[in-house]
Design an enzyme around this catalytic site. Structure first.
Site, mmCIF file in Angstrom:
data_model
loop_
_atom_site.group_PDB
_atom_site.id
_atom_site.type_symbol
_atom_site.label_atom_id
_atom_site.label_comp_id
_atom_site.label_asym_id
_atom_site.label_seq_id
_atom_site.Cartn_x
_atom_site.Cartn_y
_atom_site.Cartn_z
ATOM 1 N N ALA A 108 0.807 -1.221 0.000
ATOM 2 C CA ALA A 108 0.000 0.000 0.000
ATOM 3 C C ALA A 108 0.843 1.275 0.000
ATOM 4 C CB ALA A 108 -0.921 0.009 1.215
ATOM 5 N N GLY B 7 3.475 1.674 -1.818
ATOM 6 C CA GLY B 7 4.271 1.670 -3.054
ATOM 7 C C GLY B 7 3.814 2.679 -4.090
ATOM 8 N N ASP C 232 -2.741 -7.704 -17.103
ATOM 9 C CA ASP C 232 -1.963 -7.201 -18.231
ATOM 10 C C ASP C 232 -2.654 -5.893 -18.576
ATOM 11 O OD1 ASP C 232 -1.143 -6.433 -20.790
ATOM 12 O OD2 ASP C 232 -0.544 -8.483 -21.236
ATOM 13 N N HIS C 233 -2.044 -4.774 -18.199
ATOM 14 C CA HIS C 233 -2.824 -3.523 -18.270
ATOM 15 C C HIS C 233 -3.172 -3.141 -19.706
ATOM 16 C CE1 HIS C 233 1.033 -1.572 -19.112
ATOM 17 N NE2 HIS C 233 0.365 -0.493 -19.459
ATOM 18 N N ASP D 64 9.572 -7.961 -20.879
ATOM 19 C CA ASP D 64 8.844 -6.787 -20.396
ATOM 20 C C ASP D 64 7.607 -6.494 -21.248
ATOM 21 O OD1 ASP D 64 8.704 -4.542 -18.582
ATOM 22 O OD2 ASP D 64 9.292 -3.259 -20.264
ATOM 23 N N HIS E 133 2.164 -8.081 -23.210
ATOM 24 C CA HIS E 133 1.323 -7.168 -23.992
ATOM 25 C C HIS E 133 1.237 -7.547 -25.475
ATOM 26 C CE1 HIS E 133 1.792 -5.078 -20.285
ATOM 27 N NE2 HIS E 133 2.904 -4.453 -20.583
HETATM 28 C C1 BG6 Z 1 4.913 -1.994 -18.677
HETATM 29 C C2 BG6 Z 1 6.389 -2.140 -18.864
HETATM 30 O O1 BG6 Z 1 4.298 -3.253 -18.570
HETATM 31 O O2 BG6 Z 1 4.349 -1.303 -19.771
HETATM 32 C C3 BG6 Z 1 7.053 -0.798 -19.085
HETATM 33 O O3 BG6 Z 1 6.959 -2.766 -17.726
HETATM 34 C C4 BG6 Z 1 6.372 -0.045 -20.185
HETATM 35 O O4 BG6 Z 1 8.434 -0.954 -19.392
HETATM 36 C C5 BG6 Z 1 4.878 0.012 -19.964
HETATM 37 O O5 BG6 Z 1 6.905 1.259 -20.236
HETATM 38 C C6 BG6 Z 1 4.164 0.613 -21.154
HETATM 39 O O6 BG6 Z 1 2.828 0.827 -20.837
HETATM 40 P P1 BG6 Z 1 2.006 1.996 -21.496
HETATM 41 O O7 BG6 Z 1 0.622 1.835 -20.990
HETATM 42 O O8 BG6 Z 1 2.647 3.276 -21.080
HETATM 43 O O9 BG6 Z 1 2.118 1.802 -22.988
#
Ligand code: BG6
Length: 485
Positions: free
Chosen positions: A13, A15, A177-178, A235, A240
């Site tokens: 929390a 972080g 995975d954002h 990474d 992604h």
């Molecule tokens: C993260 C990586 O998962 O995604 C980073 O660890 C990268 O290195 C980032 O910069 C990129 O995300 P976004 O949303 O800014 O394209």
């Protein structure tokens, strides 16, 4: 949309991620009244904070979003802090008592979300103790949400997963995975679903090649300690890029249930071959950024990067999918740091008519295509060849620009969307274990190939460029060219 509540236990929390992403995401949900009054957050970490201090930190993290101070005060009053050593079983009893109390005070209902935003090395202890302390049990709904990285290869990922599975069922594990939370990534699915004519041409008869670019202008900066062990392949590609690729390449399931979408993605990922070292050499290119300007560091001069490091800050590749739909269609991908621009696009390059009369070999950017612009501009563009004004039948490419706009649509942040989905129990935009295992299989083979290669095969590229020349050569072998920003 359905309103959500519940108890959230946040490990880590204090972080950076919590402040940058999680508190703002929760506040946005609260402001939109998607998060009800029946929620409470327990923040835990080693630091000896108290509730007051924690609430100040949360207020600070959301200050840009606050236009109603009362609302903000009500929001932060749901936050509680428990100093906690996540590796000490005794501390979990304190946590459990706090959780039981807050469940009653806020009438949070059966749902509990454990958000692991700590160093991944302690994920297994946390989940083990959650079970041993009888916090996660058969009563109520318990879900866990994890940040990446999920392992550093197939084997470490499997051990981590085995550890988690002792406490949580697969359907309760939400691996973030954002990129899957990005509007325009989700839009790939929408465009395929809602436009039957697009699905009708989604195959090798009409598609010439596919180009996925996740370019970044920032160098690695202060993240050398992490990045030098990870590199662009772990990474960005392992997660992604392969996720975006599977949304493009999968067979669209009849039903839009989370389960059928996951199954379709798994089938697609399974069809990606594990490359042999020779295939790696022929199909994958890597690179490291290099600066000629004093004061701007090269990759090797960044903090916490090993001397003579061979970690790649750039990777590009070609994947051929040996199935009926995609025969002969290259899927190209590339990603890198310290490039000329930050942008993410998926280009579906369509087959042109052969303009034999003009003896014209069309470049990819002059072919008709469907372009998904994921960021920074968002939208879908269809480039069609039309007649040139005032001329006979000669083609000219024109873009039909969709009016996707954040002004007219609510600008939902990826974390806001993903946390909401987790509280709701919708796993569609998360990575399942079977997907992740395939992703590691593909990436491990590439890394194994690299390990057999000589150092000379790690090309350098200038900072602020489009990447190494070798990445252009990769496409040139197929008479293709990258479509740049
Ligand atoms: C993260 C990586 O998962 O995604 C980073 O660890 C990268 O290195 C980032 O910069 C990129 O995300 P976004 O949303 O800014 O394209």
């Amino acid at each position: 949309r359905q309103k959500v509540g519940g108890l959230i236990v946040l490990f880590g929390a204090t972080g950076d991620l919590a402040s940058r992403k999680l508190y703002p995401a929760l506040y946005r949900l609260y402001k939109r009244q998607l998060l009800t009054q029946h929620f409470a957050v327990i923040g835990t970490a080693r630091r000896q904070w108290d509730d007051d201090h924690y609430r100040q930190v949360v207020s600070q993290a959301i200050s840009d979003l606050v236009d109603d101070q009362d609302l903000c005060d009500r929001f932060v009053s749901h936050f509680h802090y428990v100093p906690h050593d996540a590796t000490d079983l005794d501390h979990y009893q304190v946590l459990k008592n706090k959780m039981d109390g807050l469940r009653q005070d806020y009438e949070t209902g059966p749902s509990t979300l454990y958000y692991l935003s700590t160093a991944p090395a302690i994920f297994p202890s946390i989940t083990q103790y959650l079970k041993e302390a009888n916090i996660v049990n058969n009563q109520g709904e318990h879900r866990v949400i994890l940040e990446k990285p999920f392992g550093s290869d197939a084997q470490t990922a499997k051990s981590l997963n085995d550890a988690l599975s002792q406490t949580f069922n697969e359907e309760d594990i939400y691996r973030i995975d954002h990129y899957l939370g990005k509007e325009l990534v989700q839009n790939i699915l929408a465009v395929r679903y809602f436009n039957p004519f697009i699905e009708a041409i989604w195959n090798h008869h009409y598609i010439d090649n596919i180009q996925i670019t996740l370019a970044e202008d920032m160098p690695i900066g202060s993240r050398g300690g992490y990045y030098d062990h990870s590199g662009a392949i772990r990474d960005m590609v392992q997660n992604h890029i392969l996720q975006v690729m599977s949304l493009v390449g999968m067979t669209l399931p009849e039903h839009r249930s989370p389960h059928s979408i996951h199954e379709a993605k798994i089938d697609f990922l399974k069809s990606i071959p594990s490359y042999t070292p020779e295939q790696v050499s022929d199909n994958i290119v890597r690179g490291q950024y290099h600066s000629k300007k004093a004061g701007i560091p090269s990759y090797l001069e960044e903090d916490e990067v090993a001397m003579n490091s061979t970690t790649e800050s750039y990777v590009a590749g070609r994947i051929m999918i040996p199935n009926e739909r995609w025969q002969g269609v290259p899927f190209y991908f590339r990603t890198g740091k310290a490039l000329a621009n930050k942008y993410t696009t998926v280009q579906i390059v369509l087959k042109p008519r052969h303009y034999k009369e003009e003896n014209l070999l069309l470049r990819d950017r002059d072919k008709p295509r469907l372009s998904f612009n994921i960021q920074p501009e968002e939208g879908v563009q269809l480039y069609l060849n039309e007649k040139r004004a005032g001329q006979d039948l000669l083609p000219q490419l024109n873009a039909l620009v969709g009016d996707w706009s954040r002004e007219s649509n609510y600008a939902e942040d990826p974390y806001e969307k993903l946390i909401y989905n987790t509280l709701l129990g919708d796993p569609t935009y998360f990575t399942t274990w079977d997907e992740l295992a395939e992703q590691w299989r593909i990436v491990d083979a590439i890394i194994a190939g690299w390990e057999k290669m000589a150092l000379k095969e790690l090309p350098q590229y200038p900072i602020m460029s489009q990447g190494p020349k070798e990445a252009d050569d990769l496409l040139a072998k197929d008479k293709h060219q990258w479509i740049d920003y």
